[in-house]
Design a protein around this motif. Structure first.
Motif, PDB file in Angstrom:
ATOM      1  N   GLU A   1       1.568   6.794  -6.907  1.00 15.15           N
ATOM      2  CA  GLU A   1       0.515   7.754  -7.230  1.00 15.15           C
ATOM      3  C   GLU A   1       1.010   9.191  -7.089  1.00 15.15           C
ATOM      4  O   GLU A   1       0.683  10.058  -7.913  1.00 15.15           O
ATOM      5  CB  GLU A   1      -0.689   7.517  -6.320  1.00 15.15           C
ATOM      6  CG  GLU A   1      -1.446   6.230  -6.626  1.00 15.15           C
ATOM      7  CD  GLU A   1      -2.566   5.976  -5.632  1.00 15.15           C
ATOM      8  OE1 GLU A   1      -2.569   6.660  -4.571  1.00 15.15           O
ATOM      9  OE2 GLU A   1      -3.411   5.101  -5.889  1.00 15.15           O
ATOM     10  N   ALA A   2       1.798   9.451  -6.039  1.00 15.17           N
ATOM     11  CA  ALA A   2       2.350  10.795  -5.872  1.00 15.17           C
ATOM     12  C   ALA A   2       3.295  11.151  -7.004  1.00 15.17           C
ATOM     13  O   ALA A   2       3.296  12.283  -7.519  1.00 15.17           O
ATOM     14  CB  ALA A   2       3.081  10.890  -4.527  1.00 15.17           C
TER      15      ALA A   2
ATOM     16  N   GLN B   1       1.000   4.233  -2.904  1.00 16.86           N
ATOM     17  CA  GLN B   1       0.865   5.648  -2.568  1.00 16.86           C
ATOM     18  C   GLN B   1       2.039   6.456  -3.119  1.00 16.86           C
ATOM     19  O   GLN B   1       1.862   7.567  -3.620  1.00 16.86           O
ATOM     20  CB  GLN B   1       0.781   5.811  -1.057  1.00 16.86           C
ATOM     21  CG  GLN B   1       0.579   7.253  -0.596  1.00 16.86           C
ATOM     22  CD  GLN B   1       0.518   7.376   0.903  1.00 16.86           C
ATOM     23  OE1 GLN B   1       0.720   6.396   1.627  1.00 16.86           O
ATOM     24  NE2 GLN B   1       0.261   8.569   1.394  1.00 16.86           N
ATOM     25  N   ASN B   2       3.229   5.893  -3.042  1.00 16.42           N
ATOM     26  CA  ASN B   2       4.410   6.574  -3.572  1.00 16.42           C
ATOM     27  C   ASN B   2       4.329   6.720  -5.087  1.00 16.42           C
ATOM     28  O   ASN B   2       4.659   7.779  -5.654  1.00 16.42           O
ATOM     29  CB  ASN B   2       5.661   5.791  -3.177  1.00 16.42           C
ATOM     30  CG  ASN B   2       6.930   6.572  -3.413  1.00 16.42           C
ATOM     31  OD1 ASN B   2       6.895   7.774  -3.634  1.00 16.42           O
ATOM     32  ND2 ASN B   2       8.057   5.894  -3.347  1.00 16.42           N
TER      33      ASN B   2
ATOM     34  N   ALA C   1       0.831  -1.213   0.000  1.00 13.01           N
ATOM     35  CA  ALA C   1       0.000   0.000   0.000  1.00 13.01           C
ATOM     36  C   ALA C   1       0.861   1.256   0.000  1.00 13.01           C
ATOM     37  O   ALA C   1       0.544   2.242  -0.687  1.00 13.01           O
ATOM     38  CB  ALA C   1      -0.927  -0.015   1.216  1.00 13.01           C
ATOM     39  N   ALA C   2       1.957   1.260   0.757  1.00 11.28           N
ATOM     40  CA  ALA C   2       2.850   2.411   0.763  1.00 11.28           C
ATOM     41  C   ALA C   2       3.519   2.603  -0.599  1.00 11.28           C
ATOM     42  O   ALA C   2       3.723   3.736  -1.048  1.00 11.28           O
ATOM     43  CB  ALA C   2       3.908   2.241   1.852  1.00 11.28           C
TER      44      ALA C   2
ATOM     45  N   THR D   1       7.318  10.128   3.966  1.00  6.63           N
ATOM     46  CA  THR D   1       7.026   9.009   3.072  1.00  6.63           C
ATOM     47  C   THR D   1       6.790   9.475   1.644  1.00  6.63           C
ATOM     48  O   THR D   1       7.301   8.886   0.689  1.00  6.63           O
ATOM     49  CB  THR D   1       5.791   8.251   3.587  1.00  6.63           C
ATOM     50  OG1 THR D   1       6.036   7.825   4.931  1.00  6.63           O
ATOM     51  CG2 THR D   1       5.500   7.051   2.714  1.00  6.63           C
ATOM     52  N   ALA D   2       6.039  10.558   1.471  1.00  4.03           N
ATOM     53  CA  ALA D   2       5.687  11.017   0.126  1.00  4.03           C
ATOM     54  C   ALA D   2       6.495  12.233  -0.308  1.00  4.03           C
ATOM     55  O   ALA D   2       6.204  12.822  -1.340  1.00  4.03           O
ATOM     56  CB  ALA D   2       4.198  11.346   0.070  1.00  4.03           C
TER      57      ALA D   2
ATOM     58  N   ARG E   1      -1.441  -2.111  -8.449  1.00  2.48           N
ATOM     59  CA  ARG E   1      -2.859  -2.129  -8.114  1.00  2.48           C
ATOM     60  C   ARG E   1      -3.490  -3.469  -8.446  1.00  2.48           C
ATOM     61  O   ARG E   1      -4.333  -3.974  -7.678  1.00  2.48           O
ATOM     62  CB  ARG E   1      -3.575  -1.018  -8.870  1.00  2.48           C
ATOM     63  CG  ARG E   1      -3.305   0.390  -8.320  1.00  2.48           C
ATOM     64  CD  ARG E   1      -3.920   1.449  -9.212  1.00  2.48           C
ATOM     65  NE  ARG E   1      -3.787   2.784  -8.627  1.00  2.48           N
ATOM     66  CZ  ARG E   1      -4.108   3.907  -9.270  1.00  2.48           C
ATOM     67  NH1 ARG E   1      -4.595   3.846 -10.511  1.00  2.48           N
ATOM     68  NH2 ARG E   1      -3.960   5.066  -8.677  1.00  2.48           N
TER      69      ARG E   1
END
Length: 543
Positions: free
Chosen positions: A108-109, A105-106, A101-102, A377-378, A158
């Motif tokens: 996507e950013a 998220q990375n 999940a992390a 993180t991001a 995903r």
């Protein structure tokens, strides 16, 4: 003015939920080491098989499937070994899901940042919250390819998450990749193979409350005698009754040894893990147990005696003590550490710096330490900061996660509270309002020292700036004293400044006022007019 993001409220961080201590197993005989190796290899093979089955189940896993796996492992080990093994497998799979999940998220950013910058004209200026256009057509074309690559990785990640697929490596992905770079790691293939096999062993047992000494699988008595319940295929190698093997070496926990002894005397659960350090050739035993949930100290009570503000940096901690009104006391302190080298060296450096910080806090009598609630993180991706490689390395090098875990645990043992504050604008506003006023010929205040004051004032609930702005309709004290050092409930905070006679105030003539006949009576108690002829003294500079 640019729009500022809302500032989150400060809070007292919760204490640690568990304790872990370690001791080296000394005076082991070759027979002891052989038994430990055999048990580790056998249980490690079962752990690999069970992890494969758990990953194959994916999202369709249930409690019934867990029970089936445990029943299949019980004849090859024991009921308690199987329970500890399946629980470790479940925790490893859950950790892989959180990492997945992390990673999404990375990605996507990164996709969002690159797509935004590609939509801008070439050489467009950047804003405060987003990057500008790329500098040239060549860079724009390269980033277009980079965007397609990130989108492809994001789609695959995903799809894996929706299907419940995870990528897990028993022994660690980093050690696995080291196999392809043996020369750089200064290892031979045989040395790497020993490390790889040792990391894939499984020698861990969960504690059980109510059982003798808190654990039936790995048994440690109050005298330090260590014994292991051998798996069923290795039961013939036991040297004690009930299929147990007693190790020659003794266990003695120097750190928290009294707490550990109290737990095993009361038959409370204690989990054990045996680990072999291949480079050193040493065996270690780690004992861990859960701590009872303790209610955190209220924020107001923790800050009753002031606070120490701490600014986290890549190579040091900048700290400054503040009183309850937000005023800095004494001199700033700096606790340096070196994060180069091996992970054990970095961890030791952080522990030493935090030890010095906590010792200083205890010496000055402060009960709370304020620290930023950092999370990069991001914010450390190449897509967000572009060519700012040194800045990305600086952010990545800051040990935020390890510092957060270490300082909470160590402060709880010292009886100190950790107050987490929002890190927004602390460095910028601290340098703006505090760096220059606190700099003198004898003291050079750095930007990090000023940031520590901003962090401490935010924890105390004070504004970071030293003084509020004057009213718009009147630049003088028409509406009262404008200090923010006093709390709203303090008496006299809304009163105006007293008007003393004299030309320096430019508000009253020397011959006005109730005590205009004797200027010394304003500053000295028990002064009589008959002590001498009247003369006008110069007013003190403190007025």
């Amino acid at each position: 003015m640019a729009e500022l993001r809302p500032i989150a409220s400060s809070f007292v961080a919760s204490g640690p939920s568990g304790v872990a201590v370690r001791d080296r197993l000394k005076h082991l005989t070759p027979a002891d080491e052989k038994i430990l190796r055999l048990v580790g290899e056998h249980m490690g093979a079962l752990a690999s098989r069970d992890l494969k089955a758990r990953c194959a189940d994916g999202l369709e896993h249930s409690a019934d499937a867990w029970a089936v796996r445990k029943r299949e492992l019980t004849p090859l080990s024991s009921s308690r070994w199987a329970g500890a093994l399946t629980k470790a497998t479940h925790d490893q799979w859950a950790l892989a899901r959180r990492g997945q999940a992390a990673h999404i998220q990375n990605l996507e950013a990164g996709v969002k940042t690159v797509a935004h910058r590609l939509s801008l004209p070439l050489a467009a200026k950047a804003s405060r919250h987003a990057g500008g256009g790329y500098r040239s057509k060549r860079e724009w074309h390269a980033k277009t390819r980079r965007l397609h690559l990130l989108e492809d990785r994001l789609n695959r990640a995903r799809a894996d998450r929706d299907a419940g697929r995870v990528r897990v490596v028993r022994g660690g992905k980093r050690l696995l990749n080291t196999r392809h770079h043996l020369a750089k790691a200064q290892l031979t293939e045989a040395q790497w193979r020993k490390r790889w096999e040792a990391e894939r062993w499984f020698l861990a047992a969960d504690g059980e409350s109510g059982k003798r000494f808190g654990n039936e699988t790995i048994h440690v008595t109050g005298d330090g005698e260590l014994s292991i319940k051998l798996p069923a295929p290795l039961a013939h190698l036991a040297n004690s009754k009930h299929g147990r093997y007693v190790v020659t070496g003794k266990v003695a926990f120097a750190h928290r040894g009294t707490q550990w002894a109290d737990r095993i005397a009361a038959n409370q659960a204690v989990a054990y893990r045996i680990h072999y350090d291949v480079p050193r050739g040493r065996w270690y035993l780690t004992a861990s147990w859960q701590r009872p949930l303790v209610q955190t100290v209220p924020l107001k009570a923790a800050l009753a005696g002031g606070v120490i503000g701490v600014d986290t940096n890549a190579d040091h901690l900048a700290a400054w003590q503040l009183d309850t009104h937000g005023n800095p006391i004494g001199e700033p302190r700096r606790f340096s550490y070196d994060l180069s080298g091996a992970a054990t060296h970095r961890d030791a450096q952080i522990r030493h710096a935090l030890t010095r910080l906590i010792t200083w806090a205890q010496r000055v009598g402060v009960k709370a330490i304020a620290i930023e609630d950092l999370d990069f993180t991001a914010d450390k991706t190449r897509e967000k900061h572009g060519r700012k490689r040194r800045f990305r390395q600086l952010i990545s090098g800051m040990p935020t996660g390890k510092l957060r875990a270490r300082i909470v645990s160590m402060a709880a043992e010292a009886g100190l509270a950790i107050v987490a504050v929002d890190p927004a604008y602390t460095s910028k506003w601290g340098a703006q309002h505090w760096q220059k006023p606190l700099t003198s010929t004898n003291r050079k205040t750095s930007r990090h020292d000023a940031a520590s004051i901003a962090i401490g004032r935010r924890a105390l609930g004070h504004p970071i700036r030293r003084r509020t702005a004057p009213p718009r309709d009147d630049q003088r004290d028409h509406r009262g004293h404008r200090t923010v050092q006093a709390r709203p409930g303090n008496r006299g905070r809304e009163e105006t400044r007293p008007h003393y006679p004299g030309p320096r105030t430019r508000c009253a003539q020397p011959d006005h006022g109730a005590k205009a006949g004797d200027q010394r009576a304003q500053h000295r108690s028990r002064h009589a007019a008959e002590h001498g002829p009247w003369q006008q003294d110069s007013l003190p500079l403190s007025l």
